[in-house]
Write an enzyme that holds these catalytic residues in place. Sequence first.
Site, PDB file in Angstrom:
ATOM      1  N   GLY A 177      57.038  52.147  50.346  1.00 53.67           N
ATOM      2  CA  GLY A 177      56.395  52.603  49.122  1.00 53.67           C
ATOM      3  C   GLY A 177      55.768  53.964  49.318  1.00 53.67           C
ATOM      4  O   GLY A 177      56.466  54.952  49.500  1.00 53.67           O
ATOM      5  N   GLU A 178      54.453  54.023  49.231  1.00 54.20           N
ATOM      6  CA  GLU A 178      53.688  55.265  49.346  1.00 54.20           C
ATOM      7  C   GLU A 178      54.136  56.290  48.306  1.00 54.20           C
ATOM      8  O   GLU A 178      54.385  57.435  48.608  1.00 54.20           O
ATOM      9  CB  GLU A 178      53.791  55.852  50.756  1.00 54.20           C
ATOM     10  CG  GLU A 178      53.154  54.991  51.827  1.00 54.20           C
ATOM     11  CD  GLU A 178      53.089  55.692  53.168  1.00 54.20           C
ATOM     12  OE1 GLU A 178      52.032  56.274  53.478  1.00 54.20           O
ATOM     13  OE2 GLU A 178      54.097  55.682  53.914  1.00 54.20           O
ATOM     14  N   HIS A 179      54.242  55.833  47.054  1.00 55.43           N
ATOM     15  CA  HIS A 179      54.558  56.754  45.967  1.00 55.43           C
ATOM     16  C   HIS A 179      54.148  56.116  44.636  1.00 55.43           C
ATOM     17  O   HIS A 179      53.794  54.943  44.574  1.00 55.43           O
ATOM     18  CB  HIS A 179      56.060  57.108  45.950  1.00 55.43           C
ATOM     19  CG  HIS A 179      56.975  55.935  45.771  1.00 55.43           C
ATOM     20  ND1 HIS A 179      57.703  55.405  46.806  1.00 55.43           N
ATOM     21  CD2 HIS A 179      57.261  55.177  44.679  1.00 55.43           C
ATOM     22  CE1 HIS A 179      58.410  54.382  46.364  1.00 55.43           C
ATOM     23  NE2 HIS A 179      58.163  54.221  45.076  1.00 55.43           N
ATOM     24  N   ALA A 180      54.196  56.911  43.599  1.00 56.64           N
ATOM     25  CA  ALA A 180      53.996  56.450  42.231  1.00 56.64           C
ATOM     26  C   ALA A 180      55.177  56.955  41.399  1.00 56.64           C
ATOM     27  O   ALA A 180      56.006  57.745  41.878  1.00 56.64           O
ATOM     28  CB  ALA A 180      52.675  56.968  41.669  1.00 56.64           C
TER      29      ALA A 180
END
Length: 315
Positions: free
Chosen positions: A218-221
């Site tokens: 992940g580590e995102h929007a």
Amino acid sequence: MPDYFVHPQALCESTAVGAGTRIWAFAHVLPGARIGADCNVCDHVFIENDVWLADRVTIKCGVQLWDGIRLESDVFVGPNATFSNDRFPRSRQRPEAFARTVVRQGASIGANATLLPGITVGAQAMVGAGAVVTRSVPPKAIVVGNPAKIVGYVQTPGAKTGTPGPRPTGVDGVTLHHLHQVQDMRGSLSVAEFGSDVPFAVRRYFLVFDVPSMQVRGEHAHHQCRQFLVAVKGSVHVLADDARHSEEFILDRPALGLLLPPMTWSVQYRYSPDAVLLVLASEHYDPEDYIRDYDRFVVLARALHRPPAAGIDSP
């Protein structure tokens, strides 16, 4: 007279020191160093030339800050923490440029921790005592061990497994869904209805599996994409963050789903060895829809929540 304090037994050769800063006995600050206001530099600290400290930084005893180190406001560095700036050090051989190590605002480095050169410790992250940090640390992450790995996140109310039925959470727009489950002697079944349990048209799905437990996904929007997460096997920890509040969840059964709306920063970590994470997405893959820098995400998200100016109607 300067408006900062230098102990008579300290040597401060820099004049770029902010108001209210205190430099204590046997510390040595070289001429090129830049130190902000209201910092506390404790005994036996050495600060080299190409070092920047922002405001309200605390450096405890026995720390050396080498060329290329950048500490943002409100950073805490514990006693005897070790920084490095050269991946291949040789006696009397200097690289053309030293690696840049950055500790973002509000982060803490525990006692005796070691940071390899060229990494970034994210805002409000916490590095545990004695940790050996070999790669960059995400914002708000708690890392421990050698090599350091993520074991949790700060400023979350605690991991939750949810209660029957959908429920709101402390993060804007994020909801936790208990899906219908049927169990009998022939086996178990869980089911979700598109449009109700999953409140959007699904245009894409992907599975995440075989993730080593120390790795982070992940580590995102997303600007537009909505996602619905289900751990169809094993367990996964999920952090959701709307730039104002964050909350951590444990997806540990196929009848538990997590809805992530657009403009939600998400991190998945602590995958169990058998974990399989199903992600349903409302949009086709578009690299332009991703926001991969947390600082940029915070700016964009807070702009969305900014109240309208006086005398101007909100849209």
